[in-house]
Write a protein that holds these residues in place. Structure first.
Motif, PDB file in Angstrom:
ATOM      1  N   THR A  42       0.864  -1.173   0.000  1.00 63.98           N
ATOM      2  CA  THR A  42       0.000   0.000   0.000  1.00 63.98           C
ATOM      3  C   THR A  42       0.903   1.226   0.000  1.00 63.98           C
ATOM      4  O   THR A  42       2.059   1.167   0.450  1.00 63.98           O
ATOM      5  CB  THR A  42      -0.926   0.036   1.234  1.00 63.98           C
ATOM      6  OG1 THR A  42      -0.123   0.061   2.419  1.00 63.98           O
ATOM      7  CG2 THR A  42      -1.845  -1.171   1.262  1.00 63.98           C
ATOM      8  N   ALA A  43       0.396   2.323  -0.515  1.00 63.92           N
ATOM      9  CA  ALA A  43       1.115   3.605  -0.497  1.00 63.92           C
ATOM     10  C   ALA A  43       0.156   4.691  -0.951  1.00 63.92           C
ATOM     11  O   ALA A  43      -0.717   4.448  -1.792  1.00 63.92           O
ATOM     12  CB  ALA A  43       2.331   3.576  -1.426  1.00 63.92           C
ATOM     13  N   ALA A  44       0.323   5.872  -0.393  1.00 63.91           N
ATOM     14  CA  ALA A  44      -0.402   7.032  -0.896  1.00 63.91           C
ATOM     15  C   ALA A  44       0.235   7.430  -2.230  1.00 63.91           C
ATOM     16  O   ALA A  44       1.333   6.965  -2.562  1.00 63.91           O
ATOM     17  CB  ALA A  44      -0.309   8.181   0.105  1.00 63.91           C
ATOM     18  N   HIS A  45      -0.449   8.277  -2.980  1.00 62.31           N
ATOM     19  CA  HIS A  45       0.105   8.710  -4.265  1.00 62.31           C
ATOM     20  C   HIS A  45      -0.143  10.192  -4.488  1.00 62.31           C
ATOM     21  O   HIS A  45      -1.008  10.800  -3.865  1.00 62.31           O
ATOM     22  CB  HIS A  45      -0.487   7.890  -5.412  1.00 62.31           C
ATOM     23  CG  HIS A  45      -1.931   8.174  -5.683  1.00 62.31           C
ATOM     24  ND1 HIS A  45      -2.944   7.662  -4.897  1.00 62.31           N
ATOM     25  CD2 HIS A  45      -2.524   8.916  -6.629  1.00 62.31           C
ATOM     26  CE1 HIS A  45      -4.097   8.084  -5.361  1.00 62.31           C
ATOM     27  NE2 HIS A  45      -3.878   8.845  -6.413  1.00 62.31           N
ATOM     28  N   ARG A  46       0.655  10.749  -5.405  1.00 61.20           N
ATOM     29  CA  ARG A  46       0.508  12.138  -5.836  1.00 61.20           C
ATOM     30  C   ARG A  46       0.170  12.121  -7.318  1.00 61.20           C
ATOM     31  O   ARG A  46       0.773  11.375  -8.087  1.00 61.20           O
ATOM     32  CB  ARG A  46       1.797  12.920  -5.613  1.00 61.20           C
ATOM     33  CG  ARG A  46       2.132  13.136  -4.160  1.00 61.20           C
ATOM     34  CD  ARG A  46       3.406  13.968  -3.984  1.00 61.20           C
ATOM     35  NE  ARG A  46       4.579  13.409  -4.647  1.00 61.20           N
ATOM     36  CZ  ARG A  46       5.316  12.406  -4.167  1.00 61.20           C
ATOM     37  NH1 ARG A  46       5.003  11.838  -3.037  1.00 61.20           N
ATOM     38  NH2 ARG A  46       6.376  11.987  -4.829  1.00 61.20           N
ATOM     39  N   GLY A  47      -0.768  12.969  -7.704  1.00 58.51           N
ATOM     40  CA  GLY A  47      -1.151  13.058  -9.098  1.00 58.51           C
ATOM     41  C   GLY A  47      -2.506  12.417  -9.341  1.00 58.51           C
ATOM     42  O   GLY A  47      -3.074  11.759  -8.469  1.00 58.51           O
ATOM     43  N   GLU A  48      -3.024  12.641 -10.538  1.00 56.25           N
ATOM     44  CA  GLU A  48      -4.323  12.114 -10.957  1.00 56.25           C
ATOM     45  C   GLU A  48      -4.107  10.803 -11.717  1.00 56.25           C
ATOM     46  O   GLU A  48      -3.348  10.778 -12.693  1.00 56.25           O
ATOM     47  CB  GLU A  48      -5.001  13.143 -11.855  1.00 56.25           C
ATOM     48  CG  GLU A  48      -6.468  12.917 -12.069  1.00 56.25           C
ATOM     49  CD  GLU A  48      -7.297  13.195 -10.829  1.00 56.25           C
ATOM     50  OE1 GLU A  48      -8.334  12.519 -10.677  1.00 56.25           O
ATOM     51  OE2 GLU A  48      -6.913  14.061 -10.020  1.00 56.25           O
ATOM     52  N   ILE A  49      -4.757   9.740 -11.276  1.00 59.99           N
ATOM     53  CA  ILE A  49      -4.611   8.443 -11.936  1.00 59.99           C
ATOM     54  C   ILE A  49      -5.136   8.527 -13.367  1.00 59.99           C
ATOM     55  O   ILE A  49      -6.222   9.056 -13.613  1.00 59.99           O
ATOM     56  CB  ILE A  49      -5.345   7.346 -11.142  1.00 59.99           C
ATOM     57  CG1 ILE A  49      -4.610   7.107  -9.822  1.00 59.99           C
ATOM     58  CG2 ILE A  49      -5.468   6.062 -11.949  1.00 59.99           C
ATOM     59  CD1 ILE A  49      -5.281   6.119  -8.894  1.00 59.99           C
TER      60      ILE A  49
END
Length: 135
Positions: free
Chosen positions: A90-97
């Motif tokens: 698991t991990a948070a993300h930056r940006g729009e998928i």
């Protein structure tokens, strides 16, 4: 069958509003989790962050990167007796998928949609359920 090595893969487990993120790679009938095969010398973080960037055009957040578990399941669309050893994170993300590279589309699936997933992705969905990420 002896002598057949497992495919060594990494996967990103992202749950949003009780649904699991899955992707359809070009030409594939079933859905997979974002991620893929490790390149020689890559550690888990390097392999997964590269694969997710290539497939979904987002950057994973290193500080929130956590192992969820490792599953082993039959590898879909591979020779008989081939299995995938999939390390799930698991991990948070930056940006729009956004679907990118070899990924044609992404979807968010409920546990009831498990039949749309390749065997290893189904095992990862069960892992997410076991950890209380899905209900």
């Amino acid at each position: 069958m002896a002598g057949v090595a497992d495919l060594d893969v990494v996967a990103w487990v992202l749950v949003v509003d009780g649904r699991l993120l899955a992707v359809r790679s070009r030409g594939r009938d079933l859905l997979y989790l974002p991620g893929g095969k490790r390149e020689p010398g890559e550690d888990d973080w390097t392999a997964l962050s590269r694969e997710v960037r290539e497939e979904l055009d987002v950057e994973l957040d290193r500080a929130s990167f956590r192992e969820l578990g490792v599953i082993r399941a039959p590898a879909h669309d591979q020779p008989d007796y081939t299995h995938a050893r999939m390390a799930c994170f698991t991990a948070a993300h930056r940006g729009e998928i956004a679907a990118s590279g070899e990924v044609d589309e992404y979807l968010y699936l409920a546990p009831a949609d498990r039949g749309l997933l390749a065997p290893a992705a189904r095992a990862a969905l069960d892992l997410a359920l076991d950890h209380g990420l899905l209900h």
